[in-house]
Motif scaffolding. Structure first.
Motif, mmCIF file in Angstrom:
data_model
loop_
_atom_site.group_PDB
_atom_site.id
_atom_site.type_symbol
_atom_site.label_atom_id
_atom_site.label_comp_id
_atom_site.label_asym_id
_atom_site.label_seq_id
_atom_site.Cartn_x
_atom_site.Cartn_y
_atom_site.Cartn_z
ATOM 1 N N ALA A 180 51.651 52.326 7.165
ATOM 2 C CA ALA A 180 52.129 53.684 6.502
ATOM 3 C C ALA A 180 51.213 54.064 5.358
ATOM 4 N N ASP A 181 51.746 55.385 4.863
ATOM 5 C CA ASP A 181 50.942 56.000 3.795
ATOM 6 C C ASP A 181 51.518 55.978 2.614
ATOM 7 N N ILE A 182 52.989 55.994 2.536
ATOM 8 C CA ILE A 182 53.607 56.162 1.334
ATOM 9 C C ILE A 182 55.092 55.197 1.650
ATOM 10 N N PHE A 183 55.441 54.393 0.646
ATOM 11 C CA PHE A 183 56.818 53.706 0.437
ATOM 12 C C PHE A 183 57.818 54.764 -0.122
ATOM 13 N N LEU A 184 59.008 54.816 0.183
ATOM 14 C CA LEU A 184 60.016 55.687 -0.029
ATOM 15 C C LEU A 184 61.311 54.831 -0.350
ATOM 16 N N MET A 185 62.046 54.968 -1.503
ATOM 17 C CA MET A 185 63.253 54.372 -1.716
ATOM 18 C C MET A 185 64.026 55.258 -2.534
ATOM 19 N N SER A 186 65.291 55.647 -1.786
ATOM 20 C CA SER A 186 66.255 56.569 -2.254
ATOM 21 C C SER A 186 67.484 56.120 -2.897
ATOM 22 N N SER A 187 67.591 54.680 -3.195
ATOM 23 C CA SER A 187 68.596 53.978 -3.598
ATOM 24 C C SER A 187 69.712 54.498 -4.605
ATOM 25 N N ALA A 188 70.797 54.284 -4.501
ATOM 26 C CA ALA A 188 71.769 54.965 -5.612
ATOM 27 C C ALA A 188 72.190 53.787 -6.668
ATOM 28 N N TRP A 189 71.652 52.649 -6.194
ATOM 29 C CA TRP A 189 71.565 51.367 -7.116
ATOM 30 C C TRP A 189 70.873 50.099 -6.671
ATOM 31 N N GLU A 190 70.397 49.420 -7.384
ATOM 32 C CA GLU A 190 69.569 48.086 -7.095
ATOM 33 C C GLU A 190 69.506 47.204 -8.230
ATOM 34 N N GLY A 191 68.846 45.844 -7.748
ATOM 35 C CA GLY A 191 68.637 45.083 -8.732
ATOM 36 C C GLY A 191 66.955 45.127 -8.959
ATOM 37 N N LEU A 192 66.057 44.481 -8.241
ATOM 38 C CA LEU A 192 64.920 44.867 -8.019
ATOM 39 C C LEU A 192 64.543 44.509 -6.783
ATOM 40 N N PRO A 193 64.211 45.463 -5.848
ATOM 41 C CA PRO A 193 64.246 45.089 -4.386
ATOM 42 C C PRO A 193 62.827 44.612 -3.865
ATOM 43 N N ILE A 194 63.034 43.517 -3.216
ATOM 44 C CA ILE A 194 61.929 42.838 -2.701
ATOM 45 C C ILE A 194 61.131 43.788 -1.588
ATOM 46 N N ALA A 195 61.435 44.705 -1.154
ATOM 47 C CA ALA A 195 60.988 45.760 -0.339
ATOM 48 C C ALA A 195 59.994 46.548 -1.076
ATOM 49 N N LEU A 196 60.307 46.909 -2.411
ATOM 50 C CA LEU A 196 59.505 47.519 -3.256
ATOM 51 C C LEU A 196 58.416 46.693 -3.611
ATOM 52 N N THR A 197 58.363 45.583 -4.001
ATOM 53 C CA THR A 197 57.373 44.482 -4.342
ATOM 54 C C THR A 197 56.565 44.133 -3.376
ATOM 55 N N GLU A 198 56.837 44.237 -1.817
ATOM 56 C CA GLU A 198 56.306 44.000 -0.899
ATOM 57 C C GLU A 198 55.544 45.286 -0.639
ATOM 58 N N ALA A 199 55.927 46.466 -0.750
ATOM 59 C CA ALA A 199 55.187 47.916 -0.515
ATOM 60 C C ALA A 199 54.014 47.825 -1.639
ATOM 61 N N THR A 200 54.269 47.271 -2.835
ATOM 62 C CA THR A 200 53.227 47.236 -3.879
ATOM 63 C C THR A 200 52.221 46.430 -3.570
ATOM 64 N N VAL A 201 52.377 45.217 -3.142
ATOM 65 C CA VAL A 201 51.580 44.322 -2.611
ATOM 66 C C VAL A 201 50.499 44.864 -1.429
ATOM 67 N N SER A 202 51.288 45.324 -0.712
ATOM 68 C CA SER A 202 50.588 45.815 0.700
ATOM 69 C C SER A 202 49.541 46.975 0.176
ATOM 70 N N GLY A 203 49.554 47.637 -1.195
ATOM 71 C CA GLY A 203 48.877 48.660 -1.468
ATOM 72 C C GLY A 203 49.324 50.183 -1.220
ATOM 73 N N LEU A 204 50.579 50.175 -1.136
ATOM 74 C CA LEU A 204 51.390 51.591 -0.703
ATOM 75 C C LEU A 204 51.730 52.370 -2.204
ATOM 76 N N PRO A 205 51.445 53.412 -2.092
ATOM 77 C CA PRO A 205 51.827 54.430 -3.193
ATOM 78 C C PRO A 205 53.389 54.575 -2.925
ATOM 79 N N CYS A 206 54.063 54.561 -4.140
ATOM 80 C CA CYS A 206 55.673 54.438 -3.844
ATOM 81 C C CYS A 206 56.354 55.426 -4.684
ATOM 82 N N ILE A 207 57.623 56.202 -4.036
ATOM 83 C CA ILE A 207 58.364 56.975 -4.695
ATOM 84 C C ILE A 207 59.714 56.323 -4.746
ATOM 85 N N VAL A 208 60.147 55.988 -5.872
ATOM 86 C CA VAL A 208 61.558 55.395 -5.722
ATOM 87 C C VAL A 208 62.423 56.043 -6.785
#
Length: 361
Positions: free
Chosen positions: A260-288
């Motif tokens: 992928a080129d971009i990770f996107l998370m459009s959540s209405a509520w969260e704690g701290l998503p593992i998916a977001l930390t995984e995306a960060t570790v992989s080197g993905l730019p993120c929109i959250v």
């Protein structure tokens, strides 16, 4: 150290993946790890193949597995008796529960208890948290924001240990993103109202048509049939079939993110998503969206854009900003790779061991 974790089920949830990675790391450091599941995945309608792979991974790592039993949801006294016996039979030193049910199940046991709260929501009334205070020795929040929320429920000091990722899984699956003409966006998470995929679809719908034609959005995860039907109906009605695809449960998330080129998370509520930390570790730019601890990851890593939740226009503007600035995608990607070590499972494991040792003293 003999450590027992209590978690919901061997399913594709962030908390479950985190506990598995944490247990595997600690087992590799010579500790004796046990994971007690409240239910089998099939008991709660989750993917059985994923469960089989999940459990096999634990067994291969020498981690002991115990199913408490789905019936204990309605008969908590059975859970109390079963956990008491398991703790006694296996000489458990520390019980670390990631479920409120797990707190109740430790009522008859005498070992120190840790409770990690994986959400921003209280879920239980203030009276019950006062009961929990009598049973829990230490609380853990998975982000600064979650810790503050938990402190307001319990009126106790909260340890903050951010969710983390096993970097070993990402060997060969990290890279700096240099976008091409077609931008691949990925999303990871259950198909539920919490993840607010409708927010993402509405954002796509207000994008410039030419820009949208160069996007491909892949959504990984299982979920609620009715909710998925609503999403598919919206996709069909607004001619987004060529843009959005549901790809189901992915057995190799690092590989999925790598493409992928971009990770996107459009959540209405969260704690701290593992998916977001995984995306960060992989080197993905993120929109959250600015929910739970998501903004903390972006601020600490310098790898993306934070937008207001439930605001398709804000989300659309963030997507447009990244797509129209390829150099920004590259910069956010390099920032992610440079700063993601703070979310490594080794760091989280050391913080947990320090907490456990302090409790045992």
């Amino acid at each position: 150290m003999n450590i027992l974790h209590i978690i919901s089920s061997p399913a594709s949830g962030g908390a479950e993946v985190y506990v598995k990675d944490l247990a595997k790391y600690l087992a590799g450091q010579g500790h004796n790890l046990h994971i007690a599941f409240l239910s089998n995945a099939s008991d709660i309608g989750r993917d059985s193949i994923y469960e089989e792979n999940f459990l096999n991974d634990l067994k291969f790592s020498g981690i002991h597995i115990y199913i408490i039993g789905n019936e204990t949801r309605k008969k908590p006294w059975l859970g109390m008796l079963r956990i008491k016996k398991y703790i006694s039979d296996h000489n458990i030193d520390i019980c670390h529960t990631h479920l409120a049910f797990g707190i109740l199940f430790t009522t008859l046991s005498s070992v120190p208890v840790v409770y990690t709260h994986h959400s921003m929501e209280p879920r239980w009334g203030k009276f019950l948290y006062q009961v929990f205070n009598r049973l829990v020795d230490e609380y853990v929040g998975i982000s600064n924001k979650c810790a503050k929320a938990l402190e307001s429920y319990t009126m106790r000091n909260i340890n903050t240990i951010p969710n983390a990722v096993s970097e070993e899984k990402f060997i060969g699956y990290k890279r700096a993103r240099v976008p091409n003409d077609v931008i691949n966006i990925v999303m990871v998470g259950r198909l539920t109202v919490q993840k607010d995929y409708m927010n993402m679809l509405r954002a796509l719908n207000v994008l410039d048509e030419k820009l949208r034609a160069n996007l491909r959005v892949k959504i990984a995860g299982e979920g609620e049939i009715n909710y998925k039907s609503q999403l598919l109906e919206y996709i069909n009605k607004n001619n987004l079939n060529e843009v959005v695809a549901f790809v189901g449960v992915q057995t190799n998330i690092p590989e999925f993110l790598y493409k992928a080129d971009i990770f996107l998370m459009s959540s209405a509520w969260e704690g701290l998503p593992i998916a977001l930390t995984e995306a960060t570790v992989s080197g993905l730019p993120c929109i959250v969206t600015d929910v739970g601890g998501c903004a903390e990851v972006i601020v600490n890593s310098g790898n993306g854009i934070v937008v207001a939740p439930q605001n398709p226009q804000d989300l659309a503007e963030a997507i447009t900003s990244l797509v129209n600035q390829p150099n920004l995608i590259e910069q956010y990607s390099r920032n992610a790779l440079h700063n993601s070590a703070q979310y490594s499972i080794s760091k989280a494991a050391q913080l947990h061991l320090h907490l456990y040792s302090k409790m045992l003293k």
